[in-house]
Design a protein around this motif. Structure first.
Motif, mmCIF file in Angstrom:
data_model
loop_
_atom_site.group_PDB
_atom_site.id
_atom_site.type_symbol
_atom_site.label_atom_id
_atom_site.label_comp_id
_atom_site.label_asym_id
_atom_site.label_seq_id
_atom_site.Cartn_x
_atom_site.Cartn_y
_atom_site.Cartn_z
ATOM 1 N N ARG A 165 0.873 -1.181 0.000
ATOM 2 C CA ARG A 165 0.000 0.000 0.000
ATOM 3 C C ARG A 165 0.905 1.224 0.000
ATOM 4 O O ARG A 165 1.730 1.406 0.893
ATOM 5 C CB ARG A 165 -0.899 -0.021 1.229
ATOM 6 N N GLN A 166 0.760 2.086 -1.016
ATOM 7 C CA GLN A 166 1.717 3.181 -1.198
ATOM 8 C C GLN A 166 1.031 4.395 -1.820
ATOM 9 O O GLN A 166 0.239 4.270 -2.749
ATOM 10 C CB GLN A 166 2.879 2.722 -2.095
ATOM 11 N N ARG A 167 1.380 5.608 -1.268
ATOM 12 C CA ARG A 167 0.947 6.862 -1.896
ATOM 13 C C ARG A 167 2.070 7.353 -2.784
ATOM 14 O O ARG A 167 3.235 7.387 -2.374
ATOM 15 C CB ARG A 167 0.619 7.913 -0.844
ATOM 16 N N THR A 168 1.706 7.787 -3.997
ATOM 17 C CA THR A 168 2.712 8.224 -4.950
ATOM 18 C C THR A 168 2.094 9.198 -5.930
ATOM 19 O O THR A 168 0.862 9.430 -5.910
ATOM 20 C CB THR A 168 3.313 7.025 -5.696
ATOM 21 N N MET A 169 2.940 9.794 -6.765
ATOM 22 C CA MET A 169 2.471 10.698 -7.817
ATOM 23 C C MET A 169 2.372 9.916 -9.116
ATOM 24 O O MET A 169 3.315 9.227 -9.523
ATOM 25 C CB MET A 169 3.440 11.864 -7.997
ATOM 26 N N LEU A 170 1.229 10.076 -9.771
ATOM 27 C CA LEU A 170 1.019 9.363 -11.030
ATOM 28 C C LEU A 170 0.240 10.287 -11.963
ATOM 29 O O LEU A 170 -0.865 10.730 -11.625
ATOM 30 C CB LEU A 170 0.240 8.069 -10.804
ATOM 31 N N ASP A 171 0.845 10.563 -13.107
ATOM 32 C CA ASP A 171 0.244 11.466 -14.090
ATOM 33 C C ASP A 171 -0.080 12.828 -13.476
ATOM 34 O O ASP A 171 -1.115 13.440 -13.737
ATOM 35 C CB ASP A 171 -1.041 10.857 -14.677
ATOM 36 N N GLY A 172 0.832 13.299 -12.591
ATOM 37 C CA GLY A 172 0.669 14.614 -11.979
ATOM 38 C C GLY A 172 -0.338 14.674 -10.871
ATOM 39 O O GLY A 172 -0.692 15.777 -10.415
ATOM 40 N N ALA A 173 -0.845 13.536 -10.421
ATOM 41 C CA ALA A 173 -1.841 13.518 -9.356
ATOM 42 C C ALA A 173 -1.380 12.586 -8.256
ATOM 43 O O ALA A 173 -0.649 11.609 -8.495
ATOM 44 C CB ALA A 173 -3.198 13.091 -9.893
ATOM 45 N N VAL A 174 -1.821 12.915 -7.025
ATOM 46 C CA VAL A 174 -1.510 12.057 -5.887
ATOM 47 C C VAL A 174 -2.489 10.886 -5.903
ATOM 48 O O VAL A 174 -3.700 11.067 -6.006
ATOM 49 C CB VAL A 174 -1.630 12.825 -4.568
ATOM 50 N N VAL A 175 -1.966 9.638 -5.834
ATOM 51 C CA VAL A 175 -2.795 8.433 -5.870
ATOM 52 C C VAL A 175 -2.381 7.513 -4.734
ATOM 53 O O VAL A 175 -1.278 7.632 -4.174
ATOM 54 C CB VAL A 175 -2.655 7.705 -7.218
ATOM 55 N N LEU A 176 -3.303 6.621 -4.408
ATOM 56 C CA LEU A 176 -3.033 5.566 -3.443
ATOM 57 C C LEU A 176 -3.107 4.241 -4.193
ATOM 58 O O LEU A 176 -4.152 3.887 -4.736
ATOM 59 C CB LEU A 176 -4.065 5.588 -2.317
ATOM 60 N N ALA A 177 -1.992 3.549 -4.238
ATOM 61 C CA ALA A 177 -1.911 2.274 -4.951
ATOM 62 C C ALA A 177 -1.940 1.135 -3.938
ATOM 63 O O ALA A 177 -1.176 1.137 -2.961
ATOM 64 C CB ALA A 177 -0.647 2.207 -5.797
ATOM 65 N N VAL A 178 -2.837 0.180 -4.177
ATOM 66 C CA VAL A 178 -2.982 -0.995 -3.309
ATOM 67 C C VAL A 178 -2.717 -2.244 -4.150
ATOM 68 O O VAL A 178 -3.369 -2.466 -5.182
ATOM 69 C CB VAL A 178 -4.382 -1.053 -2.684
ATOM 70 N N GLY A 179 -1.746 -3.009 -3.734
ATOM 71 C CA GLY A 179 -1.406 -4.245 -4.433
ATOM 72 C C GLY A 179 -1.642 -5.457 -3.548
ATOM 73 O O GLY A 179 -1.145 -5.492 -2.411
ATOM 74 N N LEU A 180 -2.421 -6.448 -4.049
ATOM 75 C CA LEU A 180 -2.777 -7.634 -3.274
ATOM 76 C C LEU A 180 -2.485 -8.879 -4.093
ATOM 77 O O LEU A 180 -2.567 -8.865 -5.336
ATOM 78 C CB LEU A 180 -4.258 -7.598 -2.889
ATOM 79 N N THR A 181 -2.157 -9.948 -3.394
ATOM 80 C CA THR A 181 -2.023 -11.255 -4.046
ATOM 81 C C THR A 181 -3.338 -12.009 -3.893
ATOM 82 O O THR A 181 -4.030 -11.878 -2.884
ATOM 83 C CB THR A 181 -0.878 -12.063 -3.414
ATOM 84 N N MET A 182 -3.682 -12.759 -4.906
ATOM 85 C CA MET A 182 -4.941 -13.513 -4.874
ATOM 86 C C MET A 182 -4.672 -14.935 -4.427
ATOM 87 O O MET A 182 -3.724 -15.578 -4.914
ATOM 88 C CB MET A 182 -5.600 -13.478 -6.248
ATOM 89 N N PRO A 183 -5.473 -15.425 -3.474
ATOM 90 C CA PRO A 183 -5.239 -16.786 -2.940
ATOM 91 C C PRO A 183 -5.412 -17.854 -4.021
ATOM 92 O O PRO A 183 -6.222 -17.698 -4.945
ATOM 93 C CB PRO A 183 -6.292 -16.894 -1.838
ATOM 94 N N GLN A 184 -4.608 -18.900 -3.861
ATOM 95 C CA GLN A 184 -4.665 -20.052 -4.780
ATOM 96 C C GLN A 184 -4.395 -19.622 -6.216
ATOM 97 O O GLN A 184 -4.957 -20.166 -7.175
ATOM 98 C CB GLN A 184 -6.014 -20.772 -4.693
ATOM 99 N N SER A 185 -3.553 -18.614 -6.338
ATOM 100 C CA SER A 185 -3.216 -18.142 -7.688
ATOM 101 C C SER A 185 -1.908 -17.372 -7.610
ATOM 102 O O SER A 185 -1.558 -16.808 -6.560
ATOM 103 C CB SER A 185 -4.332 -17.250 -8.245
ATOM 104 N N THR A 186 -1.196 -17.352 -8.714
ATOM 105 C CA THR A 186 0.048 -16.565 -8.779
ATOM 106 C C THR A 186 -0.210 -15.148 -9.294
ATOM 107 O O THR A 186 0.718 -14.347 -9.420
ATOM 108 C CB THR A 186 1.055 -17.253 -9.710
ATOM 109 N N ALA A 187 -1.455 -14.837 -9.601
ATOM 110 C CA ALA A 187 -1.787 -13.516 -10.138
ATOM 111 C C ALA A 187 -1.779 -12.480 -9.007
ATOM 112 O O ALA A 187 -1.940 -12.802 -7.830
ATOM 113 C CB ALA A 187 -3.153 -13.554 -10.817
#
Length: 449
Positions: free
Chosen positions: A115-137
């Motif tokens: 979970r990270q706040r960063t600048m993206l395309d000139g705007a402040v965004v909150l990016a959330v990255g999760l792993t899905m159970p029983q999958s490598t995706a």
């Protein structure tokens, strides 16, 4: 800061302290408000991303993954990205999630929730990255924080303006507090000034403040002691003068007899008789001035004011004096409410001072501007040094012979002028005359028509 007047220093310190307190409260409010709102937004974003990742995990095997991702991105104001091995599926057209920092995507694909706040395309965004159970995706959802950022900016401006207004309010409060706190000091300064000008009857009122009562009492005791001392000195001067009048009258009568029989005296005795005659006349002036001083002190007789044409009075006063060189310069027709005898004594003493100590009278000016009536007496002497212009009006003040000549004066003439002028609410000053010499200026309030 130390060179500023006391009331300004109080105002500045009130303003600075208020600004510091308001700034500290603003910073504390900013940190608490922004921290709380960010925490709530991140919690909501995490819950939403978790729920969406479960939907995406169920569609990995059933098909329709791209349509689901596109639908999630279109329904929400967020961007969705699914990384399944070498396949990357994105949805949402507001933000491009593929431009997230590489470190972020590497952590997500390695199975670490991020979970990270960063600048993206000139705007402040909150990016959330999760792993899905029983999958490598891996599931990534990016939430724009535009509204939150706008709220933060508005809150920041409001807190900044509030802190500035708090500092200004503190300065205004400090000015009000200083004015009210220093009001007794102002009254004391005014009272001290009146006492310095000779009004020893002035007293400070009881302010009712425990901190100011001792100061007021000390001032009143000092003024009362000075008043008693001046009154005692005046009585002493009056008593001595009265006691001296009898022997002085006897000596003057004896001198009159010597003058009438001057031709019968030996030639060697004539200089001694002349010297004695001069000293007796000087002694008579001294006694007369002492009597006048004793009458113009606190126990003086009441004035008898009347409406007086100042120019006419000055003209009559100098007409009987040896002022052949003097020029009478009259501008306007000033009138004053004053005691005639006192005004005549003022003019006579100033003219005598110019003739006896100032190298001769040059000019007597009378003028008025509707508010102030003015009398100017110019002499042809060396002038009065700047450091003696206040003390010259004190009793028995006599300038050095090199400064103002020496004619046997007793130093009471100008003191009498000052006392008579102050009794009428006027002022007397001495300055340099244009062209050399001294200019004595007397000012009175002019009588209204």
């Amino acid at each position: 800061m130390r060179r500023l007047p006391l009331h300004l220093r109080v105002m500045v310190w009130f303003g600075l302290v208020s600004l510091a307190v308001c700034s500290a409260l603003a910073v504390l409010t900013w940190n608490m408000a922004t921290g709380y709102m960010l925490d709530q937004r991140e919690r909501a974003a995490l819950n939403q991303a978790t729920a969406n990742s479960r939907l995406v995990a169920g569609a990995l095997d059933e098909g329709g993954l791209r349509e689901l991702v596109t639908g999630l991105g279109a329904e929400l104001e967020s961007a969705v990205m699914v990384i399944d091995g070498g396949r990357v599926i994105t949805g949402g057209n507001l933000i491009d999630p593929t431009r997230l920092p590489r470190e972020f995507t590497d952590l997500v694909t390695s199975g670490t929730p991020v979970r990270q706040r960063t600048m993206l395309d000139g705007a402040v965004v909150l990016a959330v990255g999760l792993t899905m159970p029983q999958s490598t995706a891996a599931y990534v959802e990016v939430f724009p924080l535009r509204e939150l950022d706008r709220t933060f900016r508005y809150l920041g401006w409001m807190l900044t303006v509030g802190a500035a207004c708090g500092g200004l309010a503190g300065a205004v409060l400090g000015r009000w507090a200083a004015r009210h706190a220093l009001a007794p000091l102002g009254r004391m300064i005014e009272a001290a000034g009146r006492a310095a000008r000779g009004d020893l009857s002035v007293r400070l009122p009881d302010a009712g403040d425990a901190d100011l009562i001792p100061l007021a009492r000390a001032f009143n005791d000092t003024a009362e002691g000075l008043e008693r001392r001046v009154a005692r000195d005046a009585r002493f001067a009056g008593d001595v003068s009265h006691e001296l009048r009898s022997p002085l009258t006897t000596m003057l009568n004896a001198m009159a007899v010597l003058r009438r029989r001057r031709g019968e005296l030996p030639p060697g005795a004539l200089p001694a008789v002349d010297l004695l005659d001069n000293e007796l006349h000087r002694f008579r002036r001294l006694v007369g001035d002492l009597l006048e001083i004793s009458r113009t002190d606190p126990e003086a007789d009441a004035l008898d004011p009347e409406l007086i044409d100042l120019a006419q009075l000055v003209r009559e006063a100098i007409s009987v004096l040896p002022t052949s060189r003097a020029v009478l310069d009259v501008t306007g027709s000033p009138r004053v409410h004053a005691d005639r005898r006192s005004l005549e004594r003022i003019v006579t003493n100033l003219v005598d001072n110019a003739n006896q100590h100032g190298g001769g009278l040059v000019r007597v000016g009378v003028s008025g501007d509707g508010r102030t009536a003015r009398v100017e007496v110019d002499d042809d002497g060396p002038g009065v040094p700047a450091d003696q212009r206040d003390t010259v009006f004190e009793r028995f003040a006599r300038g050095a012979p090199a400064d103002r000549g020496h004619s046997g004066g007793v130093g009471l003439g100008l003191a009498l002028v000052s006392q008579h002028v102050h009794r009428h609410g006027g002022t007397v000053t001495v300055t340099d005359r244009p062209g050399g010499g001294a200019r004595f200026t007397v000012e009175f309030p002019e009588a209204t028509p």
